[in-house]
Design a protein around this motif. Structure first.
Motif, PDB file in Angstrom:
ATOM      1  N   SER A   4       0.841  -1.195   0.000  1.00 13.42           N
ATOM      2  CA  SER A   4       0.000   0.000   0.000  1.00 13.42           C
ATOM      3  C   SER A   4       0.876   1.244   0.000  1.00 13.42           C
ATOM      4  CB  SER A   4      -0.942   0.006   1.199  1.00 13.42           C
ATOM      5  OG  SER A   4      -0.221   0.034   2.397  1.00 13.42           O
ATOM      6  N   ARG A  62     -10.975  10.391 -10.095  1.00 20.89           N
ATOM      7  CA  ARG A  62     -11.950   9.299 -10.102  1.00 20.89           C
ATOM      8  C   ARG A  62     -11.688   8.343 -11.267  1.00 20.89           C
ATOM      9  NH1 ARG A  62     -17.293  11.625  -8.788  1.00 20.89           N
ATOM     10  NH2 ARG A  62     -17.111  10.836  -6.676  1.00 20.89           N
ATOM     11  N   SER A  67     -12.493   3.422  -7.131  1.00 21.23           N
ATOM     12  CA  SER A  67     -13.062   2.915  -5.879  1.00 21.23           C
ATOM     13  C   SER A  67     -12.864   3.886  -4.713  1.00 21.23           C
ATOM     14  CB  SER A  67     -12.413   1.570  -5.528  1.00 21.23           C
ATOM     15  OG  SER A  67     -11.041   1.798  -5.221  1.00 21.23           O
ATOM     16  N   HIS A  68     -12.112   4.958  -4.923  1.00 25.63           N
ATOM     17  CA  HIS A  68     -11.841   5.891  -3.826  1.00 25.63           C
ATOM     18  C   HIS A  68     -13.029   6.811  -3.559  1.00 25.63           C
ATOM     19  CE1 HIS A  68      -7.163   5.575  -4.258  1.00 25.63           C
ATOM     20  NE2 HIS A  68      -7.758   4.420  -4.074  1.00 25.63           N
ATOM     21  N   ARG A  69     -13.019   7.441  -2.367  1.00 27.43           N
ATOM     22  CA  ARG A  69     -14.052   8.431  -2.032  1.00 27.43           C
ATOM     23  C   ARG A  69     -13.492   9.843  -2.204  1.00 27.43           C
ATOM     24  NH1 ARG A  69     -16.124   9.312   2.482  1.00 27.43           N
ATOM     25  NH2 ARG A  69     -18.150   9.847   1.626  1.00 27.43           N
ATOM     26  N   THR A  85     -14.668   7.821   5.925  1.00 28.39           N
ATOM     27  CA  THR A  85     -14.800   6.398   6.231  1.00 28.39           C
ATOM     28  C   THR A  85     -13.390   5.815   6.215  1.00 28.39           C
ATOM     29  OG1 THR A  85     -14.876   5.640   3.945  1.00 28.39           O
ATOM     30  CG2 THR A  85     -16.974   6.354   4.916  1.00 28.39           C
ATOM     31  N   ASP A  86     -13.267   4.488   6.343  1.00 30.70           N
ATOM     32  CA  ASP A  86     -11.942   3.868   6.282  1.00 30.70           C
ATOM     33  C   ASP A  86     -11.404   3.790   4.848  1.00 30.70           C
ATOM     34  OD1 ASP A  86     -11.709   3.580   8.978  1.00 30.70           O
ATOM     35  OD2 ASP A  86     -12.348   1.472   9.031  1.00 30.70           O
ATOM     36  N   SER A  87     -12.265   4.015   3.871  1.00 34.67           N
ATOM     37  CA  SER A  87     -11.829   3.915   2.467  1.00 34.67           C
ATOM     38  C   SER A  87     -10.812   5.000   2.135  1.00 34.67           C
ATOM     39  CB  SER A  87     -13.011   4.126   1.525  1.00 34.67           C
ATOM     40  OG  SER A  87     -14.060   3.279   1.850  1.00 34.67           O
ATOM     41  N   PRO A  88      -9.941   4.718   1.150  1.00 32.89           N
ATOM     42  CA  PRO A  88      -9.047   5.778   0.677  1.00 32.89           C
ATOM     43  C   PRO A  88      -9.895   6.986   0.247  1.00 32.89           C
ATOM     44  CG  PRO A  88      -8.410   3.656  -0.264  1.00 32.89           C
ATOM     45  CD  PRO A  88      -9.722   3.438   0.452  1.00 32.89           C
ATOM     46  N   SER A  89      -9.576   8.151   0.820  1.00 32.61           N
ATOM     47  CA  SER A  89     -10.416   9.334   0.612  1.00 32.61           C
ATOM     48  C   SER A  89      -9.585  10.553   0.246  1.00 32.61           C
ATOM     49  CB  SER A  89     -11.197   9.649   1.892  1.00 32.61           C
ATOM     50  OG  SER A  89     -11.979   8.547   2.276  1.00 32.61           O
ATOM     51  N   VAL A 116      -6.358   7.418   4.516  1.00 37.39           N
ATOM     52  CA  VAL A 116      -6.726   6.000   4.463  1.00 37.39           C
ATOM     53  C   VAL A 116      -6.986   5.558   5.900  1.00 37.39           C
ATOM     54  CG1 VAL A 116      -6.026   3.679   3.783  1.00 37.39           C
ATOM     55  CG2 VAL A 116      -5.212   5.647   2.471  1.00 37.39           C
ATOM     56  N   LYS A 117      -8.089   4.871   6.112  1.00 33.92           N
ATOM     57  CA  LYS A 117      -8.502   4.482   7.466  1.00 33.92           C
ATOM     58  C   LYS A 117      -8.521   5.706   8.376  1.00 33.92           C
ATOM     59  CE  LYS A 117      -7.437  -0.418   7.497  1.00 33.92           C
ATOM     60  NZ  LYS A 117      -6.880  -0.687   6.151  1.00 33.92           N
TER      61      LYS A 117
END
Ligand code: IPD
Ligand code: CA
Ligand code: CA
Ligand code: CA
Length: 285
Positions: A4, A62, A67-69, A85-89, A116-117
């Motif tokens: 990662s 995007r 898949s990222h926020r 959220t925990d998603s990569p943002s 991330v997280k």
């Protein structure tokens, strides 16, 4: 993991590229007539460029990272939920310093942070007027145009230059607390207090050691996300105005070169309360 780690480094390369591209669009847009409207208050300005640049940044990212926020100031203004959220943002301020932009006052930046997280991994800030690029990745240092930067190590408040910004609220009670806080710091005495009209660039000035401390009530997660990594990697402190850990959504921050300076600011401030960025009661936290 190193897997990662490699991934986030690639994300950062893309962030640098898109921030510079967006910054050049802003640089060009400064020279033309701006179509200005207001959002929450008569002093909360937005231009077509704010929306276009955010669209450019988010659509580019995007496309590469479907898949990222994405959290962006203008998407949030258009009703998109603003929560981590925990998603990569990605946390994006397409034009920080819109009022400066409208006046061609040369303190305007593009800011892109990545978490991330819920942990900030890197930040990229591009100064649209002079092309200065500030970057930092967690654990890898902070840089200005590729040259390592360091915060001021000054601990003595009587030798400090302090930065702040005016938040969105301009009612008499808020302005009274706002000016009371400044008067307290000026009479401490500190060397001075400055307001430059761009939270992200003010924070970058803490990272380079040009000023000792910064505080603000009423800023947003996209004003702090990228800059927080940059200041920490430059050896500085970024905390809540209460002295506790930074909460990205709380709309308040103290940043400083040293703990002594940060704690001093924390003790001086009378708080101004703002609704949280993630305050929608229906959203998942
Ligand atoms: C604003 C600027 C300003 C600060 C505000 C921010 P914007 O950002 O950073 O200096 O006082 O709190 O909202 O709206 O120009 O991106
Ligand atoms: Ca704005
Ligand atoms: Ca901003
Ligand atoms: Ca903005």
């Amino acid at each position: 993991t190193s897997e990662s780690d490699k991934g986030w480094r690639e994300c950062m390369d893309v962030a640098v590229e898109v921030a510079c591209r967006a910054g050049k669009v802003v640089q060009e847009a400064v020279k033309h007539e701006k179509s200005v409207s207001t959002k929450s208050t008569p002093t909360d300005l937005v231009t077509e460029a704010d929306q276009q640049v955010e669209e450019l940044i988010i659509s580019t990212l995007r496309d590469k990272f479907p898949s990222h926020r994405f959290i962006g100031e203008e998407s949030s203004a258009a009703g998109e939920k603003c929560f981590l959220t925990d998603s990569p943002s990605w946390i994006i301020d397409p034009i920080d310093g819109t009022c400066n932009f409208v006046h061609s006052f040369p303190m305007v930046a593009v800011s892109i942070g990545f978490a991330v997280k819920k942990e900030l991994e890197f930040g990229v800030i591009y100064h649209c007027f002079d092309g200065t690029l500030y970057t930092a990745r967690k654990g890898h240092g902070a840089f200005c145009n590729g040259v390592r930067i360091q915060v001021s190590k000054e601990k003595d408040v009587s030798k400090a230059l302090i930065l702040t910004e005016i938040g969105a609220k301009r009612d008499p009670a808020t302005l009274n607390i706002f000016s009371g806080n400044i008067m307290k710091l000026l009479s401490a005495p500190t060397h001075g207090v400055r307001i430059i009209g761009s939270s992200t660039l003010a924070l970058c000035l803490i990272a380079t050691g040009a000023a000792e401390a910064y505080y603000q009530y009423g800023l947003h997660c996209w004003d702090i996300a990228a800059a927080a990594v940059i200041i920490r990697e430059a050896g500085g402190v970024v905390i809540d105005t209460s002295g506790g850990p930074l909460d990205l959504m709380s709309r308040r921050v103290v940043a400083a070169g040293t703990h002594e300076m940060a704690n001093y600011i924390v003790q001086q401030l009378q708080p101004i309360s703002y609704e949280r960025d993630d305050s929608d009661p229906g959203v998942q936290k």
